[in-house]
Design a protein around this motif. Structure first.
Motif, PDB file in Angstrom:
ATOM      1  N   TYR A   2     -12.943  81.789 -29.465  1.00  0.00           N
ATOM      2  CA  TYR A   2     -13.599  80.734 -28.697  1.00  0.00           C
ATOM      3  C   TYR A   2     -12.645  79.553 -28.495  1.00  0.00           C
ATOM      4  N   VAL A   3     -12.020  79.107 -29.589  1.00  0.00           N
ATOM      5  CA  VAL A   3     -11.087  77.976 -29.524  1.00  0.00           C
ATOM      6  C   VAL A   3      -9.890  78.308 -28.629  1.00  0.00           C
ATOM      7  N   ASP A   4      -9.436  79.563 -28.675  1.00  0.00           N
ATOM      8  CA  ASP A   4      -8.306  79.994 -27.842  1.00  0.00           C
ATOM      9  C   ASP A   4      -8.686  80.177 -26.372  1.00  0.00           C
ATOM     10  N   GLY A   5      -9.975  80.067 -26.058  1.00  0.00           N
ATOM     11  CA  GLY A   5     -10.422  80.201 -24.673  1.00  0.00           C
ATOM     12  C   GLY A   5     -10.759  81.618 -24.252  1.00  0.00           C
ATOM     13  N   ASP A   6     -10.761  82.558 -25.207  1.00  0.00           N
ATOM     14  CA  ASP A   6     -11.074  83.948 -24.883  1.00  0.00           C
ATOM     15  C   ASP A   6     -12.577  84.197 -24.758  1.00  0.00           C
ATOM     16  N   VAL A   7     -13.386  83.287 -25.304  1.00  0.00           N
ATOM     17  CA  VAL A   7     -14.841  83.350 -25.194  1.00  0.00           C
ATOM     18  C   VAL A   7     -15.276  82.077 -24.491  1.00  0.00           C
ATOM     19  N   GLU A   8     -16.041  82.222 -23.438  1.00  0.00           N
ATOM     20  CA  GLU A   8     -16.457  81.066 -22.655  1.00  0.00           C
ATOM     21  C   GLU A   8     -17.880  80.641 -23.007  1.00  0.00           C
ATOM     22  N   TYR A   9     -18.075  79.345 -23.171  1.00  0.00           N
ATOM     23  CA  TYR A   9     -19.398  78.796 -23.461  1.00  0.00           C
ATOM     24  C   TYR A   9     -20.396  79.179 -22.377  1.00  0.00           C
ATOM     25  N   GLU A  10     -19.986  79.065 -21.129  1.00  0.00           N
ATOM     26  CA  GLU A  10     -20.900  79.361 -20.013  1.00  0.00           C
ATOM     27  C   GLU A  10     -21.364  80.816 -20.032  1.00  0.00           C
ATOM     28  N   GLN A  11     -20.484  81.721 -20.460  1.00  0.00           N
ATOM     29  CA  GLN A  11     -20.878  83.132 -20.536  1.00  0.00           C
ATOM     30  C   GLN A  11     -21.913  83.340 -21.631  1.00  0.00           C
ATOM     31  N   GLN A  12     -21.711  82.678 -22.784  1.00  0.00           N
ATOM     32  CA  GLN A  12     -22.700  82.743 -23.864  1.00  0.00           C
ATOM     33  C   GLN A  12     -24.046  82.233 -23.361  1.00  0.00           C
ATOM     34  N   LEU A  13     -24.016  81.100 -22.692  1.00  0.00           N
ATOM     35  CA  LEU A  13     -25.224  80.476 -22.158  1.00  0.00           C
ATOM     36  C   LEU A  13     -25.945  81.416 -21.195  1.00  0.00           C
ATOM     37  N   ASP A  14     -25.204  81.980 -20.261  1.00  0.00           N
ATOM     38  CA  ASP A  14     -25.796  82.910 -19.292  1.00  0.00           C
ATOM     39  C   ASP A  14     -26.379  84.136 -19.982  1.00  0.00           C
ATOM     40  N   ASP A  15     -25.647  84.678 -20.961  1.00  0.00           N
ATOM     41  CA  ASP A  15     -26.124  85.871 -21.668  1.00  0.00           C
ATOM     42  C   ASP A  15     -27.456  85.607 -22.363  1.00  0.00           C
ATOM     43  N   VAL A  16     -27.577  84.459 -22.999  1.00  0.00           N
ATOM     44  CA  VAL A  16     -28.817  84.120 -23.712  1.00  0.00           C
ATOM     45  C   VAL A  16     -29.958  83.878 -22.730  1.00  0.00           C
ATOM     46  N   LYS A  17     -29.702  83.151 -21.663  1.00  0.00           N
ATOM     47  CA  LYS A  17     -30.756  82.879 -20.669  1.00  0.00           C
ATOM     48  C   LYS A  17     -31.256  84.161 -20.008  1.00  0.00           C
ATOM     49  N   VAL A  18     -30.337  85.018 -19.598  1.00  0.00           N
ATOM     50  CA  VAL A  18     -30.722  86.283 -18.955  1.00  0.00           C
ATOM     51  C   VAL A  18     -31.526  87.142 -19.924  1.00  0.00           C
ATOM     52  N   ALA A  19     -31.062  87.226 -21.167  1.00  0.00           N
ATOM     53  CA  ALA A  19     -31.768  88.029 -22.169  1.00  0.00           C
ATOM     54  C   ALA A  19     -33.176  87.497 -22.402  1.00  0.00           C
ATOM     55  N   PHE A  20     -33.292  86.199 -22.593  1.00  0.00           N
ATOM     56  CA  PHE A  20     -34.604  85.596 -22.828  1.00  0.00           C
ATOM     57  C   PHE A  20     -35.536  85.838 -21.647  1.00  0.00           C
ATOM     58  N   ASN A  21     -35.059  85.581 -20.447  1.00  0.00           N
ATOM     59  CA  ASN A  21     -35.902  85.751 -19.253  1.00  0.00           C
ATOM     60  C   ASN A  21     -36.309  87.206 -19.047  1.00  0.00           C
ATOM     61  N   THR A  22     -35.413  88.127 -19.347  1.00  0.00           N
ATOM     62  CA  THR A  22     -35.730  89.551 -19.225  1.00  0.00           C
ATOM     63  C   THR A  22     -36.839  89.937 -20.203  1.00  0.00           C
ATOM     64  N   ILE A  23     -36.723  89.467 -21.441  1.00  0.00           N
ATOM     65  CA  ILE A  23     -37.755  89.762 -22.441  1.00  0.00           C
ATOM     66  C   ILE A  23     -39.070  89.072 -22.077  1.00  0.00           C
ATOM     67  N   ALA A  24     -38.991  87.821 -21.633  1.00  0.00           N
ATOM     68  CA  ALA A  24     -40.193  87.066 -21.265  1.00  0.00           C
ATOM     69  C   ALA A  24     -40.948  87.732 -20.109  1.00  0.00           C
ATOM     70  N   ASP A  25     -40.207  88.337 -19.182  1.00  0.00           N
ATOM     71  CA  ASP A  25     -40.840  88.997 -18.039  1.00  0.00           C
ATOM     72  C   ASP A  25     -41.704  90.190 -18.451  1.00  0.00           C
ATOM     73  N   SER A  26     -41.391  90.801 -19.596  1.00  0.00           N
ATOM     74  CA  SER A  26     -42.158  91.981 -20.020  1.00  0.00           C
ATOM     75  C   SER A  26     -42.995  91.710 -21.273  1.00  0.00           C
ATOM     76  N   SER A  27     -43.134  90.433 -21.630  1.00  0.00           N
ATOM     77  CA  SER A  27     -43.862  90.064 -22.852  1.00  0.00           C
ATOM     78  C   SER A  27     -44.809  88.901 -22.576  1.00  0.00           C
ATOM     79  N   ASP A  28     -45.850  88.800 -23.401  1.00  0.00           N
ATOM     80  CA  ASP A  28     -46.766  87.666 -23.298  1.00  0.00           C
ATOM     81  C   ASP A  28     -46.212  86.446 -24.027  1.00  0.00           C
TER      82      ASP A  28
END
Length: 123
Positions: A61-87
């Motif tokens: 992460y510090v070396d720039g090989d992991v991007e904060y924005e990618q982490q953010l997108d991955d979590v948002k997409v995952a949450f929204n995908t689960i929320a779409d099929s869950s109450d």
């Protein structure tokens, strides 16, 4: 009521087969327990454990090989995908509230990003 589950940021991982990706991926060990125990097979492992922080992740992460924005997108997409099929979606935090802070992804930050209420359970 259909309950979804995810652990947005995990540390201790195991390898599992993602049917969505058709390949082995690393997910937090708690995710495998919850998915199998409660039969949450309608949620792919990919979405249940979007960010893993294994040994060496902080350096990458510090070396720039992991991007904060990618982490953010991955979590948002995952949450929204689960929320779409869950109450309701239950999100498990990391074992310690400071885990993930070095990569700007601790429990409080993730809860804020997802607009989720937090319940702190401590012993």
């Amino acid at each position: 009521t259909r309950v979804g589950f995810m652990k947005p940021v995990g540390q201790q991982h195991v390898n599992v087969e993602s049917s969505l990706l058709g390949q082995m991926i690393r997910v937090d060990k708690d995710v495998t327990l919850i998915r199998e125990r409660f039969g949450l097979h309608y949620i792919d492992y990919k979405h249940m454990s979007p960010v893993i922080i294994p040994k060496g992740y902080t350096k990458r992460y510090v070396d720039g090989d992991v991007e904060y924005e990618q982490q953010l997108d991955d979590v948002k997409v995952a949450f929204n995908t689960i929320a779409d099929s869950s109450d309701i979606v239950l999100c498990e935090g990391t074992g310690h509230c400071a885990v993930g802070s070095i990569v700007n992804f601790n429990n409080a930050k993730v809860a804020n990003i997802l607009g989720a209420d937090m319940v702190l359970v401590a012993n």
